[in-house]
Scaffold this active site. Structure first.
Site, PDB file in Angstrom:
ATOM      1  N   CYS A 163      44.540  47.737  47.405  1.00 21.70           N
ATOM      2  CA  CYS A 163      43.966  46.817  48.393  1.00 21.70           C
ATOM      3  C   CYS A 163      44.990  46.294  49.391  1.00 21.70           C
ATOM      4  O   CYS A 163      44.646  45.554  50.314  1.00 21.70           O
ATOM      5  CB  CYS A 163      43.260  45.671  47.677  1.00 21.70           C
ATOM      6  SG  CYS A 163      41.996  46.234  46.524  1.00 21.70           S
ATOM      7  N   HIS A 303      44.424  36.667  50.997  1.00 17.47           N
ATOM      8  CA  HIS A 303      43.783  37.814  50.350  1.00 17.47           C
ATOM      9  C   HIS A 303      42.516  37.352  49.629  1.00 17.47           C
ATOM     10  O   HIS A 303      41.466  37.975  49.763  1.00 17.47           O
ATOM     11  CB  HIS A 303      44.752  38.459  49.367  1.00 17.47           C
ATOM     12  CG  HIS A 303      44.224  39.658  48.666  1.00 17.47           C
ATOM     13  ND1 HIS A 303      43.863  40.809  49.338  1.00 17.47           N
ATOM     14  CD2 HIS A 303      43.967  39.891  47.351  1.00 17.47           C
ATOM     15  CE1 HIS A 303      43.418  41.705  48.468  1.00 17.47           C
ATOM     16  NE2 HIS A 303      43.466  41.165  47.255  1.00 17.47           N
ATOM     17  N   GLU A 314      47.548  33.367  44.265  1.00 20.25           N
ATOM     18  CA  GLU A 314      47.950  33.425  45.669  1.00 20.25           C
ATOM     19  C   GLU A 314      48.287  32.036  46.206  1.00 20.25           C
ATOM     20  O   GLU A 314      49.258  31.871  46.957  1.00 20.25           O
ATOM     21  CB  GLU A 314      46.848  34.058  46.519  1.00 20.25           C
ATOM     22  CG  GLU A 314      47.261  34.229  47.975  1.00 20.25           C
ATOM     23  CD  GLU A 314      46.252  34.997  48.809  1.00 20.25           C
ATOM     24  OE1 GLU A 314      46.590  35.391  49.943  1.00 20.25           O
ATOM     25  OE2 GLU A 314      45.107  35.199  48.333  1.00 20.25           O
ATOM     26  N   LYS A 334      37.039  37.036  53.383  1.00 24.02           N
ATOM     27  CA  LYS A 334      36.288  37.822  52.394  1.00 24.02           C
ATOM     28  C   LYS A 334      35.050  37.086  51.889  1.00 24.02           C
ATOM     29  O   LYS A 334      34.154  37.697  51.314  1.00 24.02           O
ATOM     30  CB  LYS A 334      37.179  38.200  51.213  1.00 24.02           C
ATOM     31  CG  LYS A 334      38.190  39.310  51.481  1.00 24.02           C
ATOM     32  CD  LYS A 334      38.920  39.698  50.206  1.00 24.02           C
ATOM     33  CE  LYS A 334      39.964  40.779  50.451  1.00 24.02           C
ATOM     34  NZ  LYS A 334      41.147  40.257  51.178  1.00 24.02           N
ATOM     35  N   HIS A 339      35.026  42.416  49.925  1.00 22.85           N
ATOM     36  CA  HIS A 339      36.351  43.022  49.790  1.00 22.85           C
ATOM     37  C   HIS A 339      36.271  44.511  50.123  1.00 22.85           C
ATOM     38  O   HIS A 339      35.672  45.289  49.375  1.00 22.85           O
ATOM     39  CB  HIS A 339      36.861  42.810  48.375  1.00 22.85           C
ATOM     40  CG  HIS A 339      38.277  43.213  48.160  1.00 22.85           C
ATOM     41  ND1 HIS A 339      39.103  43.652  49.170  1.00 22.85           N
ATOM     42  CD2 HIS A 339      39.050  43.243  47.026  1.00 22.85           C
ATOM     43  CE1 HIS A 339      40.285  43.930  48.695  1.00 22.85           C
ATOM     44  NE2 HIS A 339      40.282  43.692  47.391  1.00 22.85           N
ATOM     45  N   PHE A 400      45.999  46.311  43.230  1.00 24.12           N
ATOM     46  CA  PHE A 400      46.286  46.752  41.865  1.00 24.12           C
ATOM     47  C   PHE A 400      47.600  47.541  41.873  1.00 24.12           C
ATOM     48  O   PHE A 400      47.859  48.332  42.778  1.00 24.12           O
ATOM     49  CB  PHE A 400      45.171  47.665  41.349  1.00 24.12           C
ATOM     50  CG  PHE A 400      43.920  46.946  40.921  1.00 24.12           C
ATOM     51  CD1 PHE A 400      43.800  45.572  41.011  1.00 24.12           C
ATOM     52  CD2 PHE A 400      42.844  47.662  40.426  1.00 24.12           C
ATOM     53  CE1 PHE A 400      42.653  44.920  40.613  1.00 24.12           C
ATOM     54  CE2 PHE A 400      41.679  47.019  40.026  1.00 24.12           C
ATOM     55  CZ  PHE A 400      41.573  45.639  40.121  1.00 24.12           C
TER      56      PHE A 400
END
Length: 412
Positions: A163, A303, A314, A334, A339, A400
């Site tokens: 991502c 994010h 985050e 988002k 996403h 990831f």
């Protein structure tokens, strides 16, 4: 080092397939989520996603491009066409080897893979697969098809970092132009992950929301009752260009890209470091490269996927990076787009660029009760867009594997 500017934008998103429509829906707090229409979800725990609306590939693609490409490549070609047209690039007036494509894709042709394997198992192919199976599947074909469509013969490849992918592409494009290796690069990312395998796989990880009774409110970063992310699809295209070249050809300049960085958590396959150490370092390095101190940043597009662990990690990174949070506004687009995996960084970079252009920060929607773990001094823009000066805008994208990527833009 060369200066790098943004001269063109294009988008295909759950909030619209033009830049103006996308931006208007963002600042108006519109949710792009709904029940999945692509396939029967009876066997799935997650039945919602942020699908595209009224996507008409034939507007920018010819019949062969549509026939020979997976949706992720169609999205890439569509968004790239809008961006190239927006930038006013005329290949007849350029050296084609000065123009490149660095494009991000996380998963590639999942829909193609599913349909081809299913047909093979059923015996529809006896025993051969379609000759277009591999070309439609592999992630680098989006970059290749963009170059073929426009005759761009400069640097050309695909980035993959889950991502964080689109931000990785932006960073690479930024650096190649700064080093004088290209005059113009079409960059961004695309993804078409609303498929049975993709939805099923992420559901198995328990990473996705199951708020099926109210899809529009399912993506809710920072809310105490958030239960996972909502899958989205689409593409974002950004034309990055050598400043001198842009001025010479009379191009309009939307913003200047002044920094980008990547780090690794080296912690876990799918979870971020809980203290946000790697994410904080990515932001610090980006600010340093951009030549600004943390107190000067106006807007940070997080994010923030709406997962219980990720959002707090985050924000821990933000607290480490910015000693004074009083003038920094935080947001999570988002909450509206879902996403987009490998394309997320691209459409969120576009939102950040537009924020500098309009001095307007999109809201984070669906937050009914803030998670009490969030420090009270953090200025998260909720419910309504905020009108304020945005001289600098930063955008985070994490993936990831522990990939952390951050990009930074300055008002033109």
């Amino acid at each position: 080092m060369k200066r790098v500017v943004v001269t063109g934008l294009g988008v295909v998103s759950p909030l619209g397939n033009t830049i103006d429509t996308y931006w208007d829906n963002l600042v108006n707090g519109t949710s792009g989520a709904g029940l999945i229409t692509r396939f029967n979800t009876d066997k799935f725990k997650t039945k919602l996603a942020c699908e595209l609306k009224s996507f008409e590939p034939e507007k920018h693609l010819d019949r062969n491009e549509i026939k020979r490409s997976d949706l992720f490549t169609q999205y890439a070609l569509y968004a790239a066409t809008e961006a190239v047209q927006d930038a006013g690039i005329d290949i007849a007036k350029e050296n084609p080897f000065d123009i490149g494509v660095i494009w991000g894709v996380g998963q590639g042709g999942m829909e193609t893979f599913e349909s081809e394997v299913e047909s093979f198992v059923k015996g529809d192919y006896n025993p051969r697969f379609s000759p277009f199976f591999i070309p439609k599947l592999i992630v680098n074909l989006a970059a290749g098809m963009i170059s073929m469509k426009f005759g761009f013969q400069g640097i050309n490849y695909c980035t993959v970092s889950a991502c964080a992918t689109a931000n990785t592409a932006l960073m690479d494009a930024f650096n190649y132009i700064r080093l004088g290796k290209a005059k113009v690069i079409v960059t961004g990312g695309s993804e078409a992950p609303i498929t049975q395998a993709s939805i099923g796989g992420f559901s198995a990880l328990k990473a996705m929301s199951t708020r099926n009774d109210d899809p529009a409110t399912a993506s809710r970063p920072f809310d105490i009752n958030r239960d996972g992310f909502v899958m989205g699809e689409g593409a974002g295209a950004i034309i990055l260009e050598d400043y001198d070249h842009a001025v010479q050809r009379g191009a309009k300049i939307y913003a200047e890209m002044i920094g980008a960085s990547m780090t690794a958590d080296a912690y876990h396959m799918t979870s971020p470091h809980p203290e946000g150490i790697g994410a904080s370092m990515a932001m610090k390095q980006t600010l340093e490269e951009g030549g600004i101190n943390p107190a000067e940043l106006n807007y940070l597009n997080l994010h923030a996927t709406s997962t219980p662990v990720g959002d707090i990690a985050e924000l821990n990174a933000v607290a480490k990076t910015f000693p004074d949070l009083s003038k920094l506004y935080l947001g999570a687009t988002k909450s509206m787009t879902g996403h987009l995996l490998g394309a997320a960084g691209a459409i969120e970079a576009i939102a950040s660029i537009k924020a500098t252009m309009h001095n307007l920060i999109p809201p984070t929607i669906n937050v009914e009760e803030l998670d009490p773990k969030i420090p009270a001094e953090m200025n998260i823009v909720l419910k309504d867009a905020l009108e304020t000066e945005v001289k600098y805008a930063m955008s985070n994208a994490f993936g990831f594997g522990g990939h952390n990527s951050t990009v930074l833009f300055k008002k033109a």
